[in-house]
Design a protein around this motif. Structure first.
Motif, mmCIF file in Angstrom:
data_model
loop_
_atom_site.group_PDB
_atom_site.id
_atom_site.type_symbol
_atom_site.label_atom_id
_atom_site.label_comp_id
_atom_site.label_asym_id
_atom_site.label_seq_id
_atom_site.Cartn_x
_atom_site.Cartn_y
_atom_site.Cartn_z
ATOM 1 N N GLU A 1 17.694 80.164 -11.542
ATOM 2 C CA GLU A 1 18.508 78.960 -11.728
ATOM 3 C C GLU A 1 19.358 79.081 -12.992
ATOM 4 O OE1 GLU A 1 20.124 75.432 -10.589
ATOM 5 O OE2 GLU A 1 18.679 76.597 -9.447
ATOM 6 N N CYS A 2 18.777 79.611 -14.052
ATOM 7 C CA CYS A 2 19.513 79.782 -15.311
ATOM 8 C C CYS A 2 20.631 80.812 -15.146
ATOM 9 C CB CYS A 2 18.581 80.240 -16.422
ATOM 10 S SG CYS A 2 17.276 79.057 -16.807
ATOM 11 N N GLU A 3 20.344 81.845 -14.369
ATOM 12 C CA GLU A 3 21.299 82.938 -14.216
ATOM 13 C C GLU A 3 22.593 82.487 -13.538
ATOM 14 O OE1 GLU A 3 21.050 87.617 -13.020
ATOM 15 O OE2 GLU A 3 19.830 86.206 -11.887
ATOM 16 N N HIS B 1 24.451 81.479 -16.691
ATOM 17 C CA HIS B 1 24.301 82.288 -17.897
ATOM 18 C C HIS B 1 24.036 83.756 -17.553
ATOM 19 C CE1 HIS B 1 24.093 78.497 -20.095
ATOM 20 N NE2 HIS B 1 23.186 78.090 -19.237
#
Length: 150
Positions: free
Chosen positions: A41-43, A46
Protein backbone atom coordinates in the motif's frame (compact mmCIF):
# COMPACT_ATOMS: atom_id res chain seq x y z
CA UNK A 1 -9.43 50.19 31.89
CA UNK A 2 -9.70 47.85 34.88
CA UNK A 3 -12.76 46.25 33.38
CA UNK A 4 -10.84 45.49 30.13
CA UNK A 5 -7.98 43.91 32.11
CA UNK A 6 -10.49 41.81 34.04
CA UNK A 7 -12.15 40.61 30.82
CA UNK A 8 -8.81 39.79 29.16
CA UNK A 9 -7.58 37.94 32.26
CA UNK A 10 -10.81 35.98 32.59
CA UNK A 11 -10.85 35.13 28.88
CA UNK A 12 -7.18 34.05 28.97
CA UNK A 13 -7.78 31.86 32.03
CA UNK A 14 -10.78 30.18 30.42
CA UNK A 15 -8.82 29.63 27.22
CA UNK A 16 -5.96 28.00 29.17
CA UNK A 17 -8.41 25.71 30.99
CA UNK A 18 -10.03 24.73 27.69
CA UNK A 19 -6.66 23.91 26.10
CA UNK A 20 -5.62 21.86 29.16
CA UNK A 21 -8.92 19.93 29.04
CA UNK A 22 -8.46 19.20 25.32
CA UNK A 23 -4.93 17.93 25.90
CA UNK A 24 -6.22 15.48 28.50
CA UNK A 25 -8.82 13.94 26.18
CA UNK A 26 -8.15 10.38 24.93
CA UNK A 27 -6.36 9.83 21.63
CA UNK A 28 -8.56 10.31 18.61
CA UNK A 29 -10.84 7.63 17.22
CA UNK A 30 -8.85 7.56 13.98
CA UNK A 31 -5.73 6.39 15.78
CA UNK A 32 -7.68 3.73 17.72
CA UNK A 33 -8.93 2.18 14.49
CA UNK A 34 -5.70 2.56 12.48
CA UNK A 35 -4.33 -0.64 10.97
CA UNK A 36 -1.08 -1.52 9.27
CA UNK A 37 -1.74 -1.63 5.54
CA UNK A 38 1.53 -3.23 4.47
CA UNK A 39 4.42 -2.21 2.29
CA UNK A 40 2.46 -2.75 -0.93
CA UNK A 41 0.00 0.00 0.00
CA UNK A 42 2.85 2.39 0.83
CA UNK A 43 4.67 1.54 -2.38
CA UNK A 44 1.78 2.89 -4.46
CA UNK A 45 2.86 6.44 -3.61
CA UNK A 46 6.42 6.00 -2.35
CA UNK A 47 8.09 3.74 -4.92
CA UNK A 48 11.56 5.27 -4.67
CA UNK A 49 11.65 5.06 -0.87
CA UNK A 50 10.52 1.41 -0.84
CA UNK A 51 12.98 0.51 -3.59
CA UNK A 52 15.80 2.16 -1.67
CA UNK A 53 14.89 0.31 1.52
CA UNK A 54 14.69 -3.03 -0.30
CA UNK A 55 18.32 -2.61 -1.30
CA UNK A 56 19.47 -1.81 2.24
CA UNK A 57 20.09 -3.80 5.44
CA UNK A 58 16.86 -2.23 6.74
CA UNK A 59 14.83 -5.03 5.10
CA UNK A 60 16.76 -7.53 7.20
CA UNK A 61 15.78 -5.88 10.49
CA UNK A 62 13.07 -8.44 11.28
CA UNK A 63 12.76 -11.64 9.29
CA UNK A 64 11.62 -15.26 9.46
CA UNK A 65 14.20 -16.79 7.14
CA UNK A 66 16.09 -19.43 9.13
CA UNK A 67 18.87 -19.37 6.53
CA UNK A 68 19.65 -15.82 7.70
CA UNK A 69 20.07 -16.75 11.39
CA UNK A 70 23.70 -15.95 12.05
CA UNK A 71 24.05 -17.62 15.46
CA UNK A 72 25.84 -20.87 16.20
CA UNK A 73 23.25 -22.95 18.06
CA UNK A 74 25.90 -25.53 18.95
CA UNK A 75 27.30 -23.20 21.61
CA UNK A 76 25.96 -21.11 24.50
CA UNK A 77 23.30 -23.54 25.76
CA UNK A 78 23.58 -22.10 29.27
CA UNK A 79 22.91 -18.56 28.03
CA UNK A 80 20.03 -19.69 25.78
CA UNK A 81 18.30 -21.65 28.53
CA UNK A 82 14.69 -20.59 29.27
CA UNK A 83 11.57 -22.17 30.70
CA UNK A 84 8.99 -22.10 27.92
CA UNK A 85 5.30 -21.53 28.69
CA UNK A 86 3.68 -24.87 29.52
CA UNK A 87 7.02 -26.56 30.26
CA UNK A 88 8.45 -27.30 33.71
CA UNK A 89 12.17 -27.48 33.02
CA UNK A 90 14.43 -24.97 31.30
CA UNK A 91 16.08 -25.79 27.99
CA UNK A 92 18.13 -23.94 25.39
CA UNK A 93 16.08 -22.34 22.64
CA UNK A 94 16.72 -23.61 19.12
CA UNK A 95 16.00 -22.29 15.61
CA UNK A 96 12.69 -24.20 15.76
CA UNK A 97 11.59 -22.00 18.70
CA UNK A 98 12.32 -18.75 16.86
CA UNK A 99 9.50 -16.86 15.15
CA UNK A 100 11.60 -13.89 13.98
CA UNK A 101 15.22 -12.79 13.96
CA UNK A 102 15.80 -9.13 14.78
CA UNK A 103 18.85 -7.45 13.31
CA UNK A 104 20.65 -7.66 10.01
CA UNK A 105 23.76 -8.98 11.68
CA UNK A 106 25.93 -5.93 11.73
CA UNK A 107 26.50 -6.07 15.50
CA UNK A 108 24.05 -8.44 17.18
CA UNK A 109 21.10 -10.56 16.23
CA UNK A 110 18.25 -11.14 18.67
CA UNK A 111 15.47 -13.67 18.42
CA UNK A 112 11.73 -13.59 19.13
CA UNK A 113 9.50 -16.37 20.44
CA UNK A 114 5.76 -16.40 19.68
CA UNK A 115 3.99 -17.00 23.00
CA UNK A 116 0.56 -16.84 21.37
CA UNK A 117 -0.82 -15.50 18.11
CA UNK A 118 1.15 -12.26 17.47
CA UNK A 119 2.27 -12.15 21.12
CA UNK A 120 6.06 -12.08 20.82
CA UNK A 121 8.80 -12.18 23.45
CA UNK A 122 12.54 -11.52 23.09
CA UNK A 123 14.83 -14.32 24.16
CA UNK A 124 17.26 -13.34 26.97
CA UNK A 125 20.36 -14.09 24.89
CA UNK A 126 21.68 -12.47 21.72
CA UNK A 127 24.24 -13.50 19.15
CA UNK A 128 27.23 -11.14 19.04
CA UNK A 129 28.06 -11.15 15.32
CA UNK A 130 31.43 -9.47 15.65
CA UNK A 131 32.70 -11.77 18.41
CA UNK A 132 30.84 -14.84 17.11
CA UNK A 133 29.46 -15.82 20.50
CA UNK A 134 26.29 -15.75 22.60
CA UNK A 135 25.93 -13.06 25.24
CA UNK A 136 23.22 -12.32 27.81
CA UNK A 137 20.48 -9.89 26.86
CA UNK A 138 19.13 -8.98 30.29
CA UNK A 139 16.02 -6.81 30.55
CA UNK A 140 14.61 -8.25 33.79
CA UNK A 141 15.21 -11.00 36.37
CA UNK A 142 12.80 -13.44 34.71
CA UNK A 143 12.12 -14.21 31.06
CA UNK A 144 8.35 -14.04 31.61
CA UNK A 145 8.66 -10.42 32.78
CA UNK A 146 6.82 -7.90 30.54
CA UNK A 147 10.18 -6.24 29.83
CA UNK A 148 10.80 -9.02 27.27
CA UNK A 149 7.46 -8.46 25.50
CA UNK A 150 7.87 -7.27 21.92
Amino acid sequence: MRRNILYVTTFSGCLCLLIAALLMLPVSYAQDTAQYEGVNECENCHREIVRGLNESPHTMTMHKDEDLYLADFEQGEDLRSVTFPGEDTPRAFTPDDIEYAVGSGRYVQRYLYEVENNDLRLFPAEWNVQEQKWQPFVLADNWDDPAYDW
